[in-house]
Design an enzyme around this catalytic site. Sequence first.
Site, PDB file in Angstrom:
ATOM      1  N   CYS A 435       0.724  -1.250  -0.085  1.00 53.61           N
ATOM      2  CA  CYS A 435      -0.008   0.010  -0.037  1.00 53.61           C
ATOM      3  C   CYS A 435       0.981   1.286  -0.023  1.00 53.61           C
ATOM      4  O   CYS A 435       1.677   1.688  -1.046  1.00 53.61           O
ATOM      5  CB  CYS A 435      -1.213  -0.186   1.144  1.00 53.61           C
ATOM      6  SG  CYS A 435      -2.521   1.186   1.039  1.00 53.61           S
ATOM      7  N   HIS A 562      -3.352  -5.567  -0.050  1.00 52.72           N
ATOM      8  CA  HIS A 562      -2.987  -6.181   1.370  1.00 52.72           C
ATOM      9  C   HIS A 562      -2.876  -7.513   1.125  1.00 52.72           C
ATOM     10  O   HIS A 562      -3.816  -8.188   1.636  1.00 52.72           O
ATOM     11  CB  HIS A 562      -3.820  -5.425   2.257  1.00 52.72           C
ATOM     12  CG  HIS A 562      -3.608  -4.027   2.441  1.00 52.72           C
ATOM     13  ND1 HIS A 562      -2.824  -3.545   3.804  1.00 52.72           N
ATOM     14  CD2 HIS A 562      -4.124  -2.869   2.114  1.00 52.72           C
ATOM     15  CE1 HIS A 562      -2.870  -2.216   3.437  1.00 52.72           C
ATOM     16  NE2 HIS A 562      -3.590  -1.923   2.685  1.00 52.72           N
ATOM     17  N   GLU A 564      -1.601  -9.536   3.450  1.00 53.33           N
ATOM     18  CA  GLU A 564      -1.518 -10.194   4.579  1.00 53.33           C
ATOM     19  C   GLU A 564      -2.861 -10.502   5.157  1.00 53.33           C
ATOM     20  O   GLU A 564      -3.209 -11.502   5.927  1.00 53.33           O
ATOM     21  CB  GLU A 564      -0.943  -9.223   5.508  1.00 53.33           C
ATOM     22  CG  GLU A 564      -1.854  -7.764   5.698  1.00 53.33           C
ATOM     23  CD  GLU A 564      -1.558  -6.631   5.046  1.00 53.33           C
ATOM     24  OE1 GLU A 564      -1.800  -5.493   5.495  1.00 53.33           O
ATOM     25  OE2 GLU A 564      -1.154  -6.911   4.022  1.00 53.33           O
TER      26      GLU A 564
END
Length: 608
Positions: A435, A562, A564
Amino acid sequence: MAQPEGAKSKVQLPLSGKPQTKFLVVTGGTISGLGKGTAISSIGVVLRSHGLRVTAVKVDPYLNIDAGTMSPFEHGEVFVLDDGGEADLDLGNYERFLDLTLTSNHSVTSGKIYDQVIKRERTGHYLGKTVQMVPHVTDAIQEWITNVSKVSVDQSGLPPDVCLVELGGTVGDIESAVYLEALQQFQFRVGRDNFLLAHLGMLPVIGATGEQKTKPCQHSVKLLREAGLKPDILMCRSETPIGPDTRKKLSLFCQVPEDSVISLHDVSNLYRVPLLLADQNVGMLICQHFGFSLSGSASPVLKLPADVMSTEVHPARLSDWAVVPNRMDECRDEVVIAVVGKYTGNVDAYISVVKALQHAALEAGLRLRLEWVESSELEPNAERFEPKRFEAAWESLRAADGVLVPGGFGNRGIEGKIMTANHCRKNGVPYLGICVGFQTAIIEFARNELGWEGANSTEFDEHTSHPVVVFLPESSAAVMGGTMRLGSRATIIKDPESLTHQIYGGKPVIYERHRHRYEVNASFVPAMESRGLKFTGQDDRAQRMELCELTGHPFFVACQFHPEFKSRPSQPAPLFLSLVLAAKGLLATRLKLDGGNLKAGAGFAREI
């Protein structure tokens, strides 16, 4: 799962008979932070090993509509769901442990409930009645939980067998009172056989005697009973296992059977908690309470390579899950990853990033050591005013095997992140930017490789001469909540020869979750690509840059999304796994072993 505004339907909850889905509620007492999220996720793992389908709901009593506008310093991470919902970090815990795909409706807040009730009152839903906490707000809470409990959240497409409900905060909080009232009504409506309450209490050790004190646990159970609820299972958070005398005392004073007093003591890593619960027959207690058949056979709960799974006809319960905590304890070869961010004072602000790195290191057979670097301490101002912090920050950065720059908002510490990208690019240090870490890598490249000294994002400098990062046209600068580019979006990996194509297993299209207001200015892309920064991933209209990599560098990759948020213990996010492997110089070898394209999860089949 809210009803359309103005709808006249009543709450449809059975007064007799058995609903299809059972409800297991977890509450906490005395203090926050006891680990309700880990406890409820671990219960879900155990129930899945009994062949049951589960879902999970988090109830947060705060008045915010969602977690999207909350400060990471105070509240921790905002977890983004596939549908774009911005939720409490506990939903991330549920998804990781239970391999679920939850929706924004699985996050219940007082803000959402009151908003729904007030809008219904405005449209005449209540037919002129005086709108009150009981029954209107309590009915809305019950209706919300009932509706969302029916939604399939796994790949089966079938409704869940058990809905896990975590009530945030602690019993006795003023803001939680209406939820306790709703839950005791709900228990009566669905029937005791379809409702189970597990309470997580505190069992501290005070003084040199080492005696476990039961009063905090007794007191929180007393508050529960005053609200009309009685725990069926009492889970006790302690440093050491509960002794038989303590168990007997809690059973007597809290009116819970001794075999339902569960010890949740400290373990070597949190992935051992499901094993701890299974060893105390928690799954069998729950199944017996709900009337589920006990076949005795164990169902798999993780996706692991076939040669890692047990070859026994009747494998031990959670034998596949045990691979994760056992491997974590056995890893010895260390990998050091520096996380350069601006919220390093609260590790929960990056909890999904931490978990994704842990998953990646675990699969690679490495022991993860994190070095937290406050990005503002890398900047010239820090050198002038706090030289010791400046030196320590740069020492940590230079000593790391790999560097990760996670997301964030605002201009504080941005120059430090830009300097981090410069350090990694010039020195061949493996770098992953996420990001804003993607955007600062772009800014650094524009300034130092293309010579555009004033290059910046319009977020940080509205009058920059080279706006290489710009505001999303569909976003709102005035309304902050829910106005970003959110949720799961397609990314087209256009170059089959690129490293990112190999990292994502040769897939031409991937789906990752987003949360951003700014994007790379496409008009500057050709100049950057001409100097070796390749934008290998774009959105489905080829207008937005999603992935970039630097040619001639061991591993310099950044993404707008993202990754994750979709990492799992046995299926680490490919970009995180690649960073960890590259940090130890193992990525090229691993790609060869996997046949040219990375196979996330395959590392479990290899010796540590």
